[in-house]
Design a protein around this motif. Structure first.
Motif, PDB file in Angstrom:
ATOM      1  N   ASP A  13      10.015  40.481  35.330  1.00  0.00           N
ATOM      2  CA  ASP A  13       8.678  40.248  34.806  1.00  0.00           C
ATOM      3  C   ASP A  13       8.080  39.228  35.775  1.00  0.00           C
ATOM      4  O   ASP A  13       8.349  38.033  35.673  1.00  0.00           O
ATOM      5  CB  ASP A  13       8.759  39.699  33.387  1.00  0.00           C
ATOM      6  CG  ASP A  13       7.390  39.432  32.776  1.00  0.00           C
ATOM      7  OD1 ASP A  13       6.447  39.099  33.533  1.00  0.00           O
ATOM      8  OD2 ASP A  13       7.265  39.527  31.541  1.00  0.00           O
ATOM      9  N   ILE A  14       7.333  39.719  36.736  1.00  0.00           N
ATOM     10  CA  ILE A  14       6.819  38.881  37.825  1.00  0.00           C
ATOM     11  C   ILE A  14       5.906  37.783  37.306  1.00  0.00           C
ATOM     12  O   ILE A  14       5.981  36.644  37.756  1.00  0.00           O
ATOM     13  CB  ILE A  14       6.098  39.734  38.892  1.00  0.00           C
ATOM     14  CG1 ILE A  14       7.084  40.685  39.564  1.00  0.00           C
ATOM     15  CG2 ILE A  14       5.392  38.871  39.918  1.00  0.00           C
ATOM     16  CD1 ILE A  14       8.194  40.008  40.321  1.00  0.00           C
ATOM     17  N   GLN A  15       5.039  38.109  36.360  1.00  0.00           N
ATOM     18  CA  GLN A  15       4.090  37.104  35.877  1.00  0.00           C
ATOM     19  C   GLN A  15       4.806  35.914  35.236  1.00  0.00           C
ATOM     20  O   GLN A  15       4.449  34.770  35.464  1.00  0.00           O
ATOM     21  CB  GLN A  15       3.106  37.713  34.884  1.00  0.00           C
ATOM     22  CG  GLN A  15       2.014  36.751  34.508  1.00  0.00           C
ATOM     23  CD  GLN A  15       0.860  37.449  33.829  1.00  0.00           C
ATOM     24  OE1 GLN A  15       0.895  38.633  33.567  1.00  0.00           O
ATOM     25  NE2 GLN A  15      -0.185  36.697  33.538  1.00  0.00           N
ATOM     26  N   ARG A  16       5.852  36.174  34.456  1.00  0.00           N
ATOM     27  CA  ARG A  16       6.585  35.088  33.811  1.00  0.00           C
ATOM     28  C   ARG A  16       7.766  34.618  34.659  1.00  0.00           C
ATOM     29  O   ARG A  16       8.440  33.664  34.301  1.00  0.00           O
ATOM     30  CB  ARG A  16       7.087  35.529  32.430  1.00  0.00           C
ATOM     31  CG  ARG A  16       5.943  35.825  31.481  1.00  0.00           C
ATOM     32  CD  ARG A  16       6.437  36.112  30.085  1.00  0.00           C
ATOM     33  NE  ARG A  16       7.171  37.380  30.019  1.00  0.00           N
ATOM     34  CZ  ARG A  16       7.859  37.808  28.964  1.00  0.00           C
ATOM     35  NH1 ARG A  16       7.930  37.064  27.887  1.00  0.00           N
ATOM     36  NH2 ARG A  16       8.484  38.954  28.986  1.00  0.00           N
ATOM     37  N   ARG A  17       8.052  35.310  35.771  1.00  0.00           N
ATOM     38  CA  ARG A  17       9.120  34.976  36.707  1.00  0.00           C
ATOM     39  C   ARG A  17      10.481  34.964  36.012  1.00  0.00           C
ATOM     40  O   ARG A  17      11.233  34.001  36.066  1.00  0.00           O
ATOM     41  CB  ARG A  17       8.824  33.666  37.429  1.00  0.00           C
ATOM     42  CG  ARG A  17       7.478  33.729  38.181  1.00  0.00           C
ATOM     43  CD  ARG A  17       7.211  32.560  39.056  1.00  0.00           C
ATOM     44  NE  ARG A  17       8.115  32.480  40.179  1.00  0.00           N
ATOM     45  CZ  ARG A  17       7.917  33.059  41.372  1.00  0.00           C
ATOM     46  NH1 ARG A  17       6.843  33.774  41.575  1.00  0.00           N
ATOM     47  NH2 ARG A  17       8.793  32.906  42.336  1.00  0.00           N
ATOM     48  N   ILE A  18      10.779  36.099  35.350  1.00  0.00           N
ATOM     49  CA  ILE A  18      12.029  36.284  34.622  1.00  0.00           C
ATOM     50  C   ILE A  18      12.734  37.512  35.198  1.00  0.00           C
ATOM     51  O   ILE A  18      12.106  38.539  35.448  1.00  0.00           O
ATOM     52  CB  ILE A  18      11.766  36.470  33.113  1.00  0.00           C
ATOM     53  CG1 ILE A  18      11.021  35.252  32.559  1.00  0.00           C
ATOM     54  CG2 ILE A  18      13.072  36.709  32.366  1.00  0.00           C
ATOM     55  CD1 ILE A  18      10.507  35.440  31.153  1.00  0.00           C
ATOM     56  N   PHE A  19      14.053  37.385  35.386  1.00  0.00           N
ATOM     57  CA  PHE A  19      14.849  38.451  35.992  1.00  0.00           C
ATOM     58  C   PHE A  19      16.063  38.730  35.127  1.00  0.00           C
ATOM     59  O   PHE A  19      16.649  37.810  34.551  1.00  0.00           O
ATOM     60  CB  PHE A  19      15.308  38.033  37.396  1.00  0.00           C
ATOM     61  CG  PHE A  19      14.154  37.691  38.302  1.00  0.00           C
ATOM     62  CD1 PHE A  19      13.576  38.651  39.113  1.00  0.00           C
ATOM     63  CD2 PHE A  19      13.634  36.403  38.321  1.00  0.00           C
ATOM     64  CE1 PHE A  19      12.507  38.332  39.940  1.00  0.00           C
ATOM     65  CE2 PHE A  19      12.563  36.076  39.136  1.00  0.00           C
ATOM     66  CZ  PHE A  19      12.002  37.047  39.945  1.00  0.00           C
ATOM     67  N   THR A  20      16.467  40.013  35.038  1.00  0.00           N
ATOM     68  CA  THR A  20      17.664  40.380  34.286  1.00  0.00           C
ATOM     69  C   THR A  20      18.274  41.659  34.842  1.00  0.00           C
ATOM     70  O   THR A  20      17.557  42.520  35.358  1.00  0.00           O
ATOM     71  CB  THR A  20      17.364  40.550  32.782  1.00  0.00           C
ATOM     72  OG1 THR A  20      18.597  40.772  32.087  1.00  0.00           O
ATOM     73  CG2 THR A  20      16.393  41.685  32.511  1.00  0.00           C
TER      74      THR A  20
END
Length: 155
Positions: free
Chosen positions: A79-86
């Protein structure tokens, strides 16, 4: 952006998951032992000459999340906008809901330590990032680490 922006599909009144939250490091990401393997086929696939892009065309259940490919070919989601990776497969609605609830809980944890996540973008600093991994089995965990991009620190 305030920490409340992390709660997008999950409201503050949503049930928080009963997962154990466990910090971990980048070297502990279980990228290669997930069991999500493509079954071999006896048919030789037809490949168009010169084709170098093989994107995953599976529809995601959230406009915020995108599929990405790790340089070593593993599939992951961001989620690029929130800068979350999984690496957890957010194409599965149940996993997506669990991830979103974990994000909400982690944003509250970060806020209790005076950490605004995601951090406001400022010209002199890069924002924080969050990496999450859901575990399977008897012990349900949400493993996580934050990254301070500017300082190049995991915490």
């Amino acid at each position: 952006m305030s920490s409340s922006s992390l709660s997008s599909p999950v409201t503050a009144t949503a049930k928080i998951p009963k997962r154990v939250f466990t910090p971990f490091t980048a070297s502990e990401v279980d990228r290669y032992n997930r069991g999500n393997l493509i079954q071999p086929s006896k048919e030789f696939p037809k490949v168009i000459a010169g084709k170098r892009t093989f994107d995953d065309t599976t529809t995601l259940n959230s406009a915020a999340w995108k599929t990405c490919t790790h340089p070593e070919s593993a599939l992951y989601f961001c989620d690029i906008q929130r800068r979350i990776f999984t690496d957890s497969d957010v194409r599965d609605v149940k996993i997506l809901r669990t991830i979103e609830k974990c994000i909400l809980r982690l944003s509250l944890l970060a806020k209790s330590h005076s950490i605004t996540f995601p951090s406001p973008s400022q010209p002199s600093s890069l924002p924080l990032e969050l990496v999450l991994e859901l575990t399977k089995g008897k012990r349900k965990e949400c493993r996580y680490y934050f990254v301070d991009v500017q300082k190049r620190v995991l915490f």
